[in-house]
Design a protein around this motif. Sequence first.
Motif, short mmCIF file in Angstrom:
data_model
loop_
_atom_site.label_atom_id
_atom_site.label_comp_id
_atom_site.label_asym_id
_atom_site.label_seq_id
_atom_site.Cartn_x
_atom_site.Cartn_y
_atom_site.Cartn_z
N TYR A 69 -31.43 23.12 -40.05
CA TYR A 69 -31.55 21.67 -40.10
C TYR A 69 -30.23 21.04 -40.54
CZ TYR A 69 -33.23 16.99 -41.35
OH TYR A 69 -33.41 15.63 -41.42
N CYS A 70 -29.84 19.98 -39.83
CA CYS A 70 -28.68 19.19 -40.23
C CYS A 70 -29.18 17.85 -40.77
CB CYS A 70 -27.75 18.97 -39.03
SG CYS A 70 -26.50 17.68 -39.34
N PRO A 71 -29.10 17.63 -42.08
CA PRO A 71 -29.61 16.37 -42.65
C PRO A 71 -28.78 15.16 -42.24
CG PRO A 71 -28.64 17.76 -44.37
CD PRO A 71 -28.62 18.56 -43.10
N GLY A 124 -19.74 20.22 -44.07
CA GLY A 124 -19.86 19.03 -44.91
C GLY A 124 -21.08 18.18 -44.60
N CYS A 125 -22.00 18.66 -43.74
CA CYS A 125 -23.15 17.85 -43.35
C CYS A 125 -24.43 18.31 -44.01
CB CYS A 125 -23.31 17.86 -41.83
SG CYS A 125 -23.61 19.50 -41.14
N GLY A 126 -24.35 19.36 -44.82
CA GLY A 126 -25.56 19.86 -45.49
C GLY A 126 -26.39 20.80 -44.62
N PHE A 127 -25.81 21.25 -43.52
CA PHE A 127 -26.47 22.16 -42.59
C PHE A 127 -26.97 23.41 -43.31
CE2 PHE A 127 -25.98 25.65 -39.41
CZ PHE A 127 -26.87 25.20 -38.46
N ALA A 128 -28.25 23.77 -43.10
CA ALA A 128 -28.80 24.93 -43.79
C ALA A 128 -29.97 25.51 -43.02
CB ALA A 128 -29.26 24.55 -45.19
N ARG A 137 -22.50 27.83 -38.13
CA ARG A 137 -21.97 26.45 -38.24
C ARG A 137 -22.92 25.47 -37.58
NH1 ARG A 137 -17.55 29.42 -37.89
NH2 ARG A 137 -17.75 29.72 -35.66
N CYS A 138 -22.91 24.25 -38.08
CA CYS A 138 -23.70 23.19 -37.47
C CYS A 138 -23.13 22.87 -36.09
CB CYS A 138 -23.68 21.94 -38.34
SG CYS A 138 -24.56 20.56 -37.58
N PRO A 139 -23.97 22.90 -35.04
CA PRO A 139 -23.45 22.58 -33.70
C PRO A 139 -22.92 21.14 -33.60
CG PRO A 139 -25.59 23.67 -33.56
CD PRO A 139 -25.37 23.33 -35.00
N LEU A 140 -23.40 20.25 -34.46
CA LEU A 140 -22.94 18.85 -34.42
C LEU A 140 -21.69 18.64 -35.26
CD1 LEU A 140 -26.35 16.99 -34.91
CD2 LEU A 140 -25.21 17.54 -32.76
N HIS A 141 -21.57 19.43 -36.33
CA HIS A 141 -20.46 19.24 -37.27
C HIS A 141 -19.82 20.59 -37.59
CE1 HIS A 141 -23.66 16.19 -38.16
NE2 HIS A 141 -22.64 15.39 -37.97
N PRO A 142 -19.06 21.15 -36.64
CA PRO A 142 -18.51 22.50 -36.84
C PRO A 142 -17.58 22.61 -38.04
CG PRO A 142 -17.82 21.57 -34.71
CD PRO A 142 -18.75 20.58 -35.33
ZN LIG Z 1 -24.48 18.92 -39.09
#
Ligand SMILES: [Zn+2]
Length: 205
Positions: free
Chosen positions: A58-60, A35-39, A27-32
């Motif tokens: 990367y979290c775009p 929906g943020c495009g984290f990949a 999971r994205c640490p900023l947006h658990p």
């Molecule tokens: Zn993110």
Amino acid sequence: MQLRFACALTGEEYVSQGAWRKASLPRCPLHPKGGCGFARHGTYVRVTPPGTQIARWYCPTGHRTFSLLPDCLAARLKGTLAEVEAVVRAAEQAPSLEAACRDLRPDIELPGVLRWARRRVQAVHAALQALKGLLPERFPCSATLAAFATCLGVLEVLVALRPIGEPFLANLSSPLGFRPRCAREGGCAGAYQQPVGPDPPRVAA
Ligand SMILES: [Zn+2]
């Protein structure tokens, strides 16, 4: 942003097994919630140990990269935590930093080795001091690797401290923690900064 990759491998094993392929950040640490495009965002290469790669995401939305640093590797310094520990231990055991440095890096002139070693000793001791403050009951000892080794009952302290210090790694000084180094020398060493003192006389070749 650096994050911890919990693994019990040495630097050599990490490279030979290509263990960065097993690193996972679901999971994205900023947006658990997603929906943020984290990949996954490939890897980056570290010079030492030769062949080292570090997995990256990367979290775009947040414009941030995240890399998973394995426990064996020093943060923001070349090489492994074991290598850093060896330098700091040598400095702790020698009658002076100058004496330790004469043996550590015969390829560099003494003032250069002193800067190289002092940076490691100060950074490690600052992290130990900070951990003592955060976990006073766990570390009722002095802020040296020798004392921490006795306290923990381990031979290699820094690698053992990555899991223990995990909640605090973002705020602990590198190479143990992941806090960015200060732009200005001595800028954030604060109370733990040792006086620099005069350069020793150069040893004749
Ligand atoms: Zn993110």
